[in-house]
Design an enzyme around this catalytic site. Structure first.
Site, PDB file in Angstrom:
ATOM      1  N   LEU A 120       4.800  -0.460 -14.476  1.00 37.42           N
ATOM      2  CA  LEU A 120       4.571  -0.424 -13.032  1.00 37.42           C
ATOM      3  C   LEU A 120       3.875   0.895 -12.730  1.00 37.42           C
ATOM      4  CD1 LEU A 120       8.040  -1.674 -11.691  1.00 37.42           C
ATOM      5  CD2 LEU A 120       5.920  -2.994 -11.851  1.00 37.42           C
ATOM      6  N   ASP A 121       2.925   0.891 -11.795  1.00 47.48           N
ATOM      7  CA  ASP A 121       2.252   2.156 -11.495  1.00 47.48           C
ATOM      8  C   ASP A 121       3.212   3.112 -10.794  1.00 47.48           C
ATOM      9  OD1 ASP A 121       2.027   1.949  -8.558  1.00 47.48           O
ATOM     10  OD2 ASP A 121       0.528   0.399  -8.910  1.00 47.48           O
ATOM     11  N   ILE A 122       2.808   4.348 -10.663  1.00 51.42           N
ATOM     12  CA  ILE A 122       3.731   5.409 -10.258  1.00 51.42           C
ATOM     13  C   ILE A 122       4.390   5.161  -8.904  1.00 51.42           C
ATOM     14  CG2 ILE A 122       1.854   6.823  -9.291  1.00 51.42           C
ATOM     15  CD1 ILE A 122       3.470   9.301 -10.338  1.00 51.42           C
TER      16      ILE A 122
END
Length: 285
Positions: A120-122
């Site tokens: 998952l992106d930040i």
């Protein structure tokens, strides 16, 4: 990657056995993709010789990773964690910018390591799965397996029917064809409206890029389901739990993979899920 010159057979070239990356993934060292990179980087040695991509290994071989001897053929008990990822954490093991990573607060393993099932992106929160079983993690991630992913997305404004049709029929974004397999309105008011969207692959920033293609900004994004696994309401942001044994068995069965039970049935991680985290799910083809 430029292929190397053909190698003459030696002690490390096995005419039988399984691919080296599979053997090491089964030992819980990492995903096959990660291990392929280790081999390419010269970190894996078989019978005293640096391994090469495409090499096979047998249980009798001596295999070392970063000069650490690896026990082959001893399957560790299959474990799966669910993590409610918080914003601001990255899915890498180490971050060059010094940002917190998801691995910092996970329980320690006696053998092997935790492998993230996708990323998952930040700024995206929600469900992240991790396993000590490289084959299981690899199969859950691979698009050919057919596991979908569901996200809750808050966007600016409410979509009209034409926009919904476009998002489900597909949009070309930066040379890639992207689409939601399903989209449902959930709730909202004013400028903020929540939608639940489903993807089959989960390419890099796919949800955000699809909405941005229509001029919509995603202000919140949370993954709520990965295949049959849901994010339970009782799991607080930033916390993890181990799936119940029956859930792990069911996932292994769904993926047609062997389930490795612990030698001591009472042996388990300190934080086990309060409830089952699985929904009924169709068999995979």
């Amino acid at each position: 990657m430029t292929p190397g010159k053909p190698r003459s057979p030696g002690r490390s070239a096995n005419p039988a056995g399984e691919k080296l990356q599979k053997v090491l993934a089964d030992a819980g060292l990492g995903s096959r993709r990660e291990i392929e990179q280790w081999i390419a980087n010269g970190r894996v040695v078989v019978n005293g010789e640096v391994a090469h991509l495409g090499q096979r290994a047998q249980l009798k071989d001596e295999v070392r990773v970063d000069d650490r001897k690896i026990s082959l053929g001893k399957r560790t008990p299959t474990q799966i964690l669910i993590l409610n990822k918080s914003a601001g954490t990255v899915c890498a093991r180490r971050d060059p910018e010094g940002r917190p990573t998801i691995f910092e607060e996970l329980p320690k393993l006696k053998q092997g390591r935790w492998i993230s099932v996708g990323r998952l992106d930040i700024q995206t929160t929600g469900l992240l799965l991790l396993s000590n079983d490289g084959a299981l993690a690899n199969k859950m991630m691979h698009p050919s397996t057919g596991l979908d992913r569901e996200y809750a997305a808050r966007i600016d404004g409410r979509l009209d029917d034409a926009e919904i049709d476009l998002l489900t029929s597909g949009v070309e974004v930066e040379g890639e064809f992207l689409r939601f397999s399903d989209i449902q309105y959930y709730d909202g008011g004013g400028r903020n409206h929540w939608y639940h969207v489903v993807l089959m692959e989960g390419k890099n920033r796919e949800v955000r890029r699809l909405f941005e293609a229509l001029g919509r900004t995603v202000s919140r994004l949370k993954r709520v389901r990965y295949g049959p696994v849901i994010l339970p309401s009782w799991l607080r942001l930033g916390q993890w739990a181990s799936l119940q044994t029956q859930d792990i068995k069911q996932i292994s069965k769904l993926l047609r993979l062997p389930y490795s039970a612990p030698a001591n049935p009472r042996q388990r991680l300190s934080r086990t899920a309060k409830t089952s985290c699985l929904l009924p799910y169709p068999d995979l083809e």
